[in-house]
Design an enzyme around this catalytic site. Structure first.
Site, PDB file in Angstrom:
ATOM      1  N   ARG A  65       8.813  -0.265   4.725  1.00  9.01           N
ATOM      2  CA  ARG A  65       8.848  -1.565   4.057  1.00  9.01           C
ATOM      3  C   ARG A  65       7.472  -2.182   3.818  1.00  9.01           C
ATOM      4  O   ARG A  65       7.145  -2.616   2.706  1.00  9.01           O
ATOM      5  CB  ARG A  65       9.651  -2.568   4.911  1.00  9.01           C
ATOM      6  CG  ARG A  65      11.127  -2.433   4.774  1.00  9.01           C
ATOM      7  CD  ARG A  65      11.804  -2.924   6.034  1.00  9.01           C
ATOM      8  NE  ARG A  65      11.701  -1.870   7.027  1.00  9.01           N
ATOM      9  CZ  ARG A  65      12.630  -0.953   7.226  1.00  9.01           C
ATOM     10  NH1 ARG A  65      13.750  -1.028   6.579  1.00  9.01           N
ATOM     11  NH2 ARG A  65      12.449   0.016   8.090  1.00  9.01           N
ATOM     12  N   THR A  66       6.658  -2.223   4.871  1.00  7.73           N
ATOM     13  CA  THR A  66       5.382  -2.930   4.771  1.00  7.73           C
ATOM     14  C   THR A  66       4.477  -2.265   3.738  1.00  7.73           C
ATOM     15  O   THR A  66       3.877  -2.917   2.883  1.00  7.73           O
ATOM     16  CB  THR A  66       4.699  -2.953   6.154  1.00  7.73           C
ATOM     17  OG1 THR A  66       5.618  -3.503   7.093  1.00  7.73           O
ATOM     18  CG2 THR A  66       3.446  -3.795   6.134  1.00  7.73           C
ATOM     19  N   LYS A  91      -9.234  15.414  10.353  1.00  5.75           N
ATOM     20  CA  LYS A  91     -10.394  16.230  10.766  1.00  5.75           C
ATOM     21  C   LYS A  91     -11.223  15.467  11.795  1.00  5.75           C
ATOM     22  O   LYS A  91     -12.337  15.852  12.113  1.00  5.75           O
ATOM     23  CB  LYS A  91     -11.266  16.555   9.551  1.00  5.75           C
ATOM     24  CG  LYS A  91     -10.572  17.368   8.476  1.00  5.75           C
ATOM     25  CD  LYS A  91     -11.547  17.639   7.336  1.00  5.75           C
ATOM     26  CE  LYS A  91     -10.845  18.273   6.148  1.00  5.75           C
ATOM     27  NZ  LYS A  91     -11.659  18.200   4.934  1.00  5.75           N
ATOM     28  N   ARG A 111      -2.821  -0.737   8.684  1.00  4.90           N
ATOM     29  CA  ARG A 111      -1.872  -0.567   9.795  1.00  4.90           C
ATOM     30  C   ARG A 111      -2.448   0.498  10.702  1.00  4.90           C
ATOM     31  O   ARG A 111      -2.840   1.565  10.247  1.00  4.90           O
ATOM     32  CB  ARG A 111      -0.500  -0.147   9.293  1.00  4.90           C
ATOM     33  CG  ARG A 111       0.393   0.307  10.440  1.00  4.90           C
ATOM     34  CD  ARG A 111       1.840   0.399  10.073  1.00  4.90           C
ATOM     35  NE  ARG A 111       2.423  -0.916   9.896  1.00  4.90           N
ATOM     36  CZ  ARG A 111       3.735  -1.144   9.908  1.00  4.90           C
ATOM     37  NH1 ARG A 111       4.577  -0.145  10.095  1.00  4.90           N
ATOM     38  NH2 ARG A 111       4.208  -2.363   9.733  1.00  4.90           N
ATOM     39  N   HIS A 170       1.340  -8.778  13.525  1.00  2.07           N
ATOM     40  CA  HIS A 170       1.832  -8.370  12.204  1.00  2.07           C
ATOM     41  C   HIS A 170       2.062  -9.673  11.410  1.00  2.07           C
ATOM     42  O   HIS A 170       3.190 -10.071  11.161  1.00  2.07           O
ATOM     43  CB  HIS A 170       3.134  -7.594  12.407  1.00  2.07           C
ATOM     44  CG  HIS A 170       3.626  -6.846  11.213  1.00  2.07           C
ATOM     45  ND1 HIS A 170       3.033  -6.930   9.967  1.00  2.07           N
ATOM     46  CD2 HIS A 170       4.675  -5.989  11.076  1.00  2.07           C
ATOM     47  CE1 HIS A 170       3.703  -6.159   9.131  1.00  2.07           C
ATOM     48  NE2 HIS A 170       4.694  -5.578   9.767  1.00  2.07           N
TER      49      HIS A 170
END
Ligand code: NCD
Length: 305
Positions: free
Chosen positions: A55-56, A83, A105, A133
């Site tokens: 969703r975000t 890497k 995020r 959040h």
């Protein structure tokens, strides 16, 4: 408004109301068949996702595109992060590409805060570890306000895995700023030790709190962040802290049921409650796009101090 949105505590009451009011205006754009505004033409928004998200991530992308920004989606999988490239080197790469905003995020609490020291653009926290959040809290407040009216004095109950929930922390801070009274309900093992200093009440008894609530927000049990046994069994958890049909019936008639998603249907919330007309879960997702448009607009295109 500040240049970055890292914590819900970055927002004054006026900032928060400005975002909600701007989202009200922008919601009208989302109702049109052509959903685009030219506001952020020529601006670049980078979505930097080190953790899974449905969703975000999609809603930040939709929000930036509806404002005509150029969007670069970066996910840790398939990039040089696998890497071993550090967040700092990735940040410097984004900086070199001229990102006006970086939406991040990350699994580590505090990553957006560090990022903000390395890039010139605005940093928007889309969830950092178990910390915060803020845009989720904003879209939740927007949803509550459109269903319940002004939030001053409203009683909001947040139930479940508070310990691992950045959604709960940001919601407590923002709802307090907006004048609501928040009660957290959770087993003692799923509450952080610092909860005593949060601006909210705490209860272990869901049935006692439910009838007084104007909105009940259920939290996902975050199994991926649990390496210990926090409760005896899923069945026992649902029995004490799950929202089922019987509990829904004991809520006030106008009270709403919320969940940020993703849901464990049958655990913290029964499927029939999630799909009931009292649930705002799908509305929350739609509001997510509008709120993120408002945030990007105000950080990049609107008036800033
Ligand atoms: C939440 C998150 O990722 O913090 N989901 C979301 O953003 N809609 C909550 C969760 O994962 O349970």
């Amino acid at each position: 408004m500040k240049r970055h949105l890292i914590s819900a505590a970055d927002l004054t009451r006026d900032d928060a109301l400005l975002i909600l009011d701007t989202a009200d205006e922008l919601a009208r754009v989302s109702e049109r068949s052509i959903k685009k505004l030219p506001t952020l033409r020529g601006r670049t928004v980078v979505n930097l996702f080190y953790e899974d998200s449905t969703r975000t991530r999609i809603s930040f992308e939709a929000a930036a595109k509806r404002l005509s920004a150029d969007v670069i989606n970066f996910s840790a999988k398939g990039s040089s992060v696998s890497k071993g490239e550090s967040l700092k080197d990735t940040a410097l790469t984004l900086q070199a590409m001229g990102a006006d905003a970086v939406v991040i995020r990350h699994g580590a609490s505090g990553a957006p805060h560090r990022l903000a020291t390395w890039v010139d653009g605005s940093v928007v926290n889309a969830g950092d570890g178990t910390h915060e959040h803020p845009t989720q809290a904003l879209l939740d407040a927007f949803t509550m306000r459109s269903r319940l009216g002004a939030l001053d004095g409203r009683r909001i109950t947040i139930v479940g895995d508070v310990l691992h929930s950045r959604v709960a922390r940001s919601n407590v801070l923002l709802l307090h700023t907006l004048g609501a009274e928040v009660t957290l309900v959770a087993p003692p093992t799923l509450l952080p030790v610092t909860v005593q200093s949060w601006p909210c009440e705490v209860s272990y008894d869901l049935d006692a709190v439910l009838p007084k609530a104007d909105a009940v927000m259920m939290l996902r049990v975050q199994k991926e962040r649990m390496n210990d046994a926090y409760f005896p069994s899923a069945r026992e958890y649902s029995r004490r802290y799950g929202l089922d049909r019987d509990r829904l019936a004991r809520m006030s008639e106008d009270a709403i049921v919320m969940h940020p998603g993703p849901m464990n249907r049958g655990m913290e919330i029964a499927a029939e409650v999630a799909d009931s007309p009292r649930s705002t879960i799908v509305e929350q997702v739609a509001n997510g796009v509008t709120i993120r448009m408002a945030v990007l607009y105000l950080l990049l295109g609107g008036e800033t101090q």
